[in-house]
Design an enzyme around this catalytic site. Structure first.
Site, PDB file in Angstrom:
ATOM      1  N   SER A   1       0.885  -1.175   0.000  1.00 28.92           N
ATOM      2  CA  SER A   1       0.000   0.000   0.000  1.00 28.92           C
ATOM      3  C   SER A   1       0.917   1.217   0.000  1.00 28.92           C
ATOM      4  O   SER A   1       2.106   1.104   0.350  1.00 28.92           O
ATOM      5  CB  SER A   1      -0.842  -0.006   1.282  1.00 28.92           C
ATOM      6  OG  SER A   1      -1.386   1.275   1.548  1.00 28.92           O
TER       7      SER A   1
ATOM      8  N   TYR B   1      -1.423  -1.523  10.454  1.00 27.12           N
ATOM      9  CA  TYR B   1      -1.591  -1.667   8.998  1.00 27.12           C
ATOM     10  C   TYR B   1      -0.339  -1.153   8.286  1.00 27.12           C
ATOM     11  O   TYR B   1       0.257  -1.858   7.457  1.00 27.12           O
ATOM     12  CB  TYR B   1      -2.830  -0.880   8.564  1.00 27.12           C
ATOM     13  CG  TYR B   1      -3.186  -1.019   7.099  1.00 27.12           C
ATOM     14  CD1 TYR B   1      -3.927  -2.095   6.638  1.00 27.12           C
ATOM     15  CD2 TYR B   1      -2.783  -0.047   6.176  1.00 27.12           C
ATOM     16  CE1 TYR B   1      -4.268  -2.214   5.288  1.00 27.12           C
ATOM     17  CE2 TYR B   1      -3.117  -0.155   4.830  1.00 27.12           C
ATOM     18  CZ  TYR B   1      -3.855  -1.240   4.393  1.00 27.12           C
ATOM     19  OH  TYR B   1      -4.188  -1.353   3.057  1.00 27.12           O
TER      20      TYR B   1
ATOM     21  N   LYS C   1       2.449  -3.141   6.038  1.00 29.89           N
ATOM     22  CA  LYS C   1       2.674  -2.810   4.631  1.00 29.89           C
ATOM     23  C   LYS C   1       4.147  -2.467   4.392  1.00 29.89           C
ATOM     24  O   LYS C   1       4.712  -2.823   3.357  1.00 29.89           O
ATOM     25  CB  LYS C   1       1.748  -1.666   4.193  1.00 29.89           C
ATOM     26  CG  LYS C   1       0.264  -2.030   4.236  1.00 29.89           C
ATOM     27  CD  LYS C   1      -0.047  -3.254   3.393  1.00 29.89           C
ATOM     28  CE  LYS C   1      -1.528  -3.602   3.325  1.00 29.89           C
ATOM     29  NZ  LYS C   1      -1.788  -4.801   2.536  1.00 29.89           N
TER      30      LYS C   1
END
Ligand SMILES: NC(=O)c1ccc[n+]([C@@H]2O[C@H](COP(=O)([O-])OP(=O)(O)OC[C@H]3O[C@@H](n4cnc5c(N)ncnc54)[C@H](O)[C@@H]3O)[C@@H](O)[C@H]2O)c1
Length: 281
Positions: free
Chosen positions: A143, A156, A160
């Site tokens: 991401s 998160y 990533k």
């Protein structure tokens, strides 16, 4: 230059019935690939892919946090199609409630890391010998959170950034084998995972609007990512950054991050929103 023709290739995708997985599946199918479509939701797989030709497609429910289960599905793919040419480690989750590191629930933190980091690792580890045999390609969905500040979304962003490192190391380790690896960096995409920052949670929505100006705060359609994936995979690209306007942020991340981190830390309105987020937990 096209050096990975998708026609007839066997491709396994995790999180296939989600927004990006589904869009990539449709484009791969159109290109003539044989598909092993996996997702934690069996119902999602059956509902989404009912129309596809069963001779070219296997639907296999899979929780990517389960290494033994992941190995089984990979074997099922190889037994059925005789080979595995490409894997897209794409399944992902965000925290249910946007939180800071002070307030995040410990189990939520662990869950995000388990799916977004260890789930990718399990997928890559289980597939790799077959991908090497086939001189194939590994695509890891990271991401833009791999390189922007992960404020209010830390597990998160941590995952990533970690899977970006996995992809880079893997690409280099595969040098000379004929197999390759690449990392996909989507910006905001109109799928379930992004809803929380686009209306579902008011403070998370305000944080994105405040910190991400212009196109950086807008969602694109999943098919825009899918088209970039196809074009990138066909040339075994090491990086697929989509939409393209995120690319300079990645290239110049060292400098950009010094300034953006300092700005966010001192931005009174942004800090007020962070405190509001914490009070709402
Ligand atoms: N939507 C965005 O803005 C955006 C931006 C950058 C990166 N991404 C990444 O793209 C990938 C796909 O996300 P999406 O946007 O399509 O979201 P999505 O929520 O639509 O899809 C995610 C899919 O993963 C599946 N999944 C969740 N946990 C799983 C598990 N343990 N095992 C197997 N499958 C599981 C879900 O059932 C779902 O189908 C994710 O890795 C996400 O982090 C999304």
């Amino acid at each position: 230059m096209k050096n990975f023709d998708l026609n007839g290739k066997v491709v396994l995708i995790t999180g296939a019935s989600g927004g990006i997985g589904q869009a990539v599946t449709n484009r791969l199918y159109e290109r003539g690939a044989n598909l092993v479509l996996t997702d934690i939701s069996a119902e999602g797989l059956n509902r989404t892919f009912a129309e596809l030709n069963k001779e070219r497609v296997i639907l296999a429910p899979l929780d990517v946090t389960n290494m033994a289960g992941t190995k089984e599905v990979v074997l099922q793919a190889v037994n059925h199609f005789g080979r595995l040419d490409m894997v897209m480690a794409n399944a992902g989750v965000g925290a249910k409630v946007p939180s800071t590191l002070l307030t995040i629930d410990v189990d939520e933190f662990t869950k995000v890391i388990n799916v977004d980091l260890f789930g990718v690792w399990n997928t890559v580890k289980a597939s790799l010998p077959h991908i090497i045999d086939a001189k194939g390609h590994v695509l890891i969905t990271a991401s833009v959170y791999a390189f922007i500040n992960g404020v209010a979304n830390a597990p998160y962003a941590m995952s990533k950034a970690a899977v970006e490192q996995m992809g880079r190391a893997l690409r280099t380790e595969l040098g000379g084998t004929g197999a390759t690896a690449g990392v996909l960096y989507p910006g905001w995409v109109d799928t379930n995972i992004a809803k929380v920052a686009f209306g579902e949670h008011d403070v998370a929505t305000k944080l994105v609007q405040h910190a991400m100006p212009g196109p950086f705060g807008r969602r694109v359609k999943p098919d825009e990512i899918a088209l970039a994936v196809i074009a990138g995979v066909e040339r075994r690209a090491p990086r697929i950054i989509a939409p393209k306007y995120w690319a300079p942020i990645s290239w110049f991340r060292g400098v950009v991050n010094i300034f953006s981190d300092a700005m966010l830390e001192k931005d009174a309105k942004f800090q007020m929103l962070i405190r509001e987020l914490e009070r709402k937990q």
